[in-house]
Design a protein around this motif. Structure first.
Motif, PDB file in Angstrom:
ATOM      1  N   SER A 403       5.305   3.756  -8.388  1.00  0.00           N
ATOM      2  CA  SER A 403       3.867   4.070  -7.861  1.00  0.00           C
ATOM      3  C   SER A 403       4.094   3.982  -6.297  1.00  0.00           C
ATOM      4  O   SER A 403       4.855   3.845  -5.788  1.00  0.00           O
ATOM      5  CB  SER A 403       3.135   2.467  -8.056  1.00  0.00           C
ATOM      6  N   LYS A 405       2.407   3.183  -4.048  1.00  0.00           N
ATOM      7  CA  LYS A 405       2.167   1.840  -3.263  1.00  0.00           C
ATOM      8  C   LYS A 405       3.637   1.182  -3.193  1.00  0.00           C
ATOM      9  O   LYS A 405       3.819   0.780  -1.720  1.00  0.00           O
ATOM     10  CB  LYS A 405       1.284   0.934  -3.711  1.00  0.00           C
ATOM     11  N   ASN A 409       5.739   1.184   0.446  1.00  0.00           N
ATOM     12  CA  ASN A 409       6.136  -0.413   1.047  1.00  0.00           C
ATOM     13  C   ASN A 409       7.477  -0.295   1.407  1.00  0.00           C
ATOM     14  O   ASN A 409       8.117  -1.170   2.329  1.00  0.00           O
ATOM     15  CB  ASN A 409       5.547  -1.534   0.143  1.00  0.00           C
ATOM     16  N   ASN A 435       2.459  10.333  -7.612  1.00  0.00           N
ATOM     17  CA  ASN A 435       2.710   9.089  -6.938  1.00  0.00           C
ATOM     18  C   ASN A 435       3.250   9.227  -5.739  1.00  0.00           C
ATOM     19  O   ASN A 435       3.076   8.649  -4.801  1.00  0.00           O
ATOM     20  CB  ASN A 435       3.823   8.303  -7.991  1.00  0.00           C
ATOM     21  N   LYS A 441      -4.063   7.445  -3.982  1.00  0.00           N
ATOM     22  CA  LYS A 441      -3.271   6.652  -4.137  1.00  0.00           C
ATOM     23  C   LYS A 441      -1.675   6.895  -3.972  1.00  0.00           C
ATOM     24  O   LYS A 441      -0.786   6.315  -4.408  1.00  0.00           O
ATOM     25  CB  LYS A 441      -3.495   5.765  -5.405  1.00  0.00           C
ATOM     26  N   MET A 443       1.697   8.206  -2.097  1.00  0.00           N
ATOM     27  CA  MET A 443       2.392   7.716  -0.907  1.00  0.00           C
ATOM     28  C   MET A 443       2.201   8.266   0.263  1.00  0.00           C
ATOM     29  O   MET A 443       1.884   7.701   1.415  1.00  0.00           O
ATOM     30  CB  MET A 443       3.903   7.926  -1.148  1.00  0.00           C
ATOM     31  N   LEU A 446      -1.107   6.891   1.398  1.00  0.00           N
ATOM     32  CA  LEU A 446      -0.925   5.333   2.405  1.00  0.00           C
ATOM     33  C   LEU A 446      -0.343   5.517   3.539  1.00  0.00           C
ATOM     34  O   LEU A 446      -0.481   4.753   4.413  1.00  0.00           O
ATOM     35  CB  LEU A 446      -0.117   4.438   1.201  1.00  0.00           C
TER      36      LEU A 446
END
Length: 581
Positions: A403, A405, A409, A435, A441, A443, A446
């Motif tokens: 994913s 997220k 991270n 993704n 949503k 990368m 984010l």
């Protein structure tokens, strides 16, 4: 003969013991009076006269050197020519002229640290570093009297305080008594000094300069001093200064130095070998780790080759190889992994420092499964060194989730662990997967929430690959052609006999050079060009091989049928046009 168990023992009275003690002291003094003084073997360099009486005054302070102290001192009368004397001596018979001149230059070689000059010379540092400092501490009860010179008034607040023997020791966390080997008392000045800082420190403190005599706060100040950075550096510098030359244990020190040099040379060769293999991506291990075995792998094999030309390595392999666990030899696979890890950490630290120096950077992230089927997340950074752009691989991270997220991270955690500020990121480049490049949503979205200046640029290589793949799939004829190319490769490679027939036909080319068939891959569109080029270069030879197989009755029916089908497809004009196109 009387029985000693029945005869009562007779003990001397107290007065008789005192008389016997007095007689022993008197005989000892007479014997010492007949013995020539140590100073009679030296020539004075100053005009002052050497004191003849061992009980002399220094300022208003008297150091009592009685017979008991002389007996307790293992150095005997030699230690008597010490603290308060202001005269230097040079040996006239055994010393060479050069040593005599050097002795004249050294003005601080007295056994009282309080009499040392303010400016410590290099020769003086070398002298005490080689000689040692056992003569300087003066921590016996006689020397530790609260002596104050006449020209310095007594401090009434410290009148009842004095330097004690307890100051020369401390207790560690294990409640063990540890000697403060660096602390020395001067009977002349009545102060204490740090021997290491006095010689090596450039900072002017009381313990390294004029001396310390604040006995009320002595315990706290000594504890603070012995853990200070300046003191620790001075101690290490002094130990390094007198490591080999002039020491009593010189032979042991030289053996230690030889051992250190021996292991250092061998370790350099081993590290160079590991670097050589790692740079080329070769395998380290073989079937075993036995030196002398032909199946011990590249690492041990290269070391055996180098040992033929390097005697120290040959000795090392002969002495320490094949000893098993518990013997230090730096030849096992475990030490290889540790050294590779250390090298990787060092390289990563260097790259990170350059990124911080450049300040601004861009990041590229992608994932791919390795041979153990673990998805590895690859982090690559681009930055500027001067006017030249640099691209560096940083690390592989185990990617547990695909994913956006989880990937974001993982990147932010890695950058945070190495103190790389995400706010200095000015670009991010990924493939066009949802993704990674998703608008909400993904990368890149984010990362943009953390830093709006990190502009997202899709990877041009991935974009071009997707364009070619989608364009080819939109044409049915192109799909059929590449399906034929894909079927041609496994047909020949699945059987060694059929592959041998193909190579036999291709080797008959006049040029003597030929291309073998290639396999198509989904990730790289460029492989289709290479596969098609091989077909075009050996088009007629491949047809001959298919004809030979289809007409060979010794071949299996399914192989003959498949060869005939491929030959029919290859003989069509459409296939030839697509191959040329």
């Amino acid at each position: 003969m009387s029985d000693r168990h029945k005869t009562p023992r007779v003990f001397a009275s107290g007065s008789q013991k005192w008389k016997l003690q007095a007689e022993r002291v008197e005989k000892s003094e007479e014997s010492l009076a007949k013995t020539p003084r140590l100073t009679s073997f030296f020539t004075s360099l100053n005009k002052e006269e050497i004191p003849q009486d061992p009980k002399k005054t220094t300022g208003d302070s008297t150091v009592n050197r009685d017979v008991d102290n002389i007996q307790d001192n293992p150095e005997g009368p030699e230690a008597e020519v010490s603290s308060g004397d202001t005269i230097q001596f040079s040996i006239t018979e055994s010393q060479t002229q050069k040593e005599a001149e050097l002795s004249k230059e050294l003005s601080g070689l007295k056994n009282d640290i309080g009499l040392w000059p303010v400016n410590i010379t290099k020769e003086m540092i070398d002298y005490w570093a080689k000689k040692g400092s056992t003569e300087l501490q003066n921590c016996d009860q006689v020397s530790l009297q609260n002596l104050v010179p006449q020209d310095q008034p007594r401090d009434t607040s410290n009148f009842n305080r004095k330097c004690t023997k307890n100051m020369f020791t401390r207790r560690n966390k294990s409640q063990e008594t540890v000697n403060r080997f660096w602390l020395y008392f001067s009977p002349t000045t009545g102060k204490i000094y740090c021997y290491a800082c006095k010689l090596m420190s450039t900072q002017n403190t009381k313990l390294s300069g004029e001396g310390f005599s604040d006995w009320k706060h002595a315990s706290d100040r000594l504890c603070e001093h012995e853990i200070s950075k300046t003191h620790l550096e001075s101690v290490m510098s002094l130990l390094q200064r007198g490591r080999v030359t002039g020491r009593i244990d010189q032979e042991l020190a030289m053996q230690e130095a030889q051992q250190i040099e021996y292991w250092r040379k061998n370790l350099k060769i081993i590290v160079s070998t590991i670097k050589f293999i790692a740079e080329r991506g070769l395998a380290f291990r073989g079937d075993n780790e036995i030196v002398g075995s032909p199946r011990n792998g590249n690492f041990l094999g290269i070391l055996e080759l180098l040992a033929e030309y390097e005697p120290i390595l040959a000795t090392h392999l002969k002495t320490h190889a094949n000893k098993g666990s518990g013997d230090v030899n730096y030849l096992s696979s475990t030490i290889c992994e540790e050294l590779i890890s250390c090298m990787g950490d060092k390289v990563l630290t260097e790259i990170v420092s350059r990124i911080k120096k450049s300040k601004y950077y861009s990041v590229s992230v992608d994932s791919t499964p390795d041979e153990s089927h673990i998805d590895q997340l690859t982090i690559v950074v681009r930055y500027m060194e001067g006017s030249m752009p640099k691209e560096r691989f940083l690390t592989f991270l185990p990617n547990c989730d695909h994913s956006g997220k989880a990937t974001a991270n993982a990147l932010l955690t890695f950058l945070g662990d190495h103190q790389i500020d995400i706010m200095d990121c000015r670009g991010q480049s990924y493939d066009n997967a949802a993704n990674m490049s998703g608008k909400y949503k993904g990368m890149q979205a984010l990362i943009l929430e953390k830093n709006h200046l990190s502009a997202f640029v899709p990877c041009c290589g991935h974009s071009l690959n997707l364009v070619g793949k989608v364009a080819a799939n939109s044409c049915p004829s192109a799909v059929q052609f590449f399906d034929f190319v894909q079927n041609l490769y496994p047909f020949f490679t699945a059987s060694t006999e059929r592959y041998g027939i193909l190579i036999e036909k291709l080797s008959k080319k006049k040029s003597g050079q030929f291309y073998v068939l290639k396999k198509l891959r989904d990730t790289r569109w460029s492989c289709r060009a290479e596969a098609t080029k091989a077909i075009v270069d050996g088009y007629s030879e491949i047809e001959e091989a298919l004809t030979s197989i289809s007409s060979d009755k010794e071949q299996k029916d399914i192989a003959r049928t498949e060869a005939a089908h491929l030959l029919q497809k290859m003989s069509s004009l459409e296939t030839a046009l697509f191959a040329i196109f």
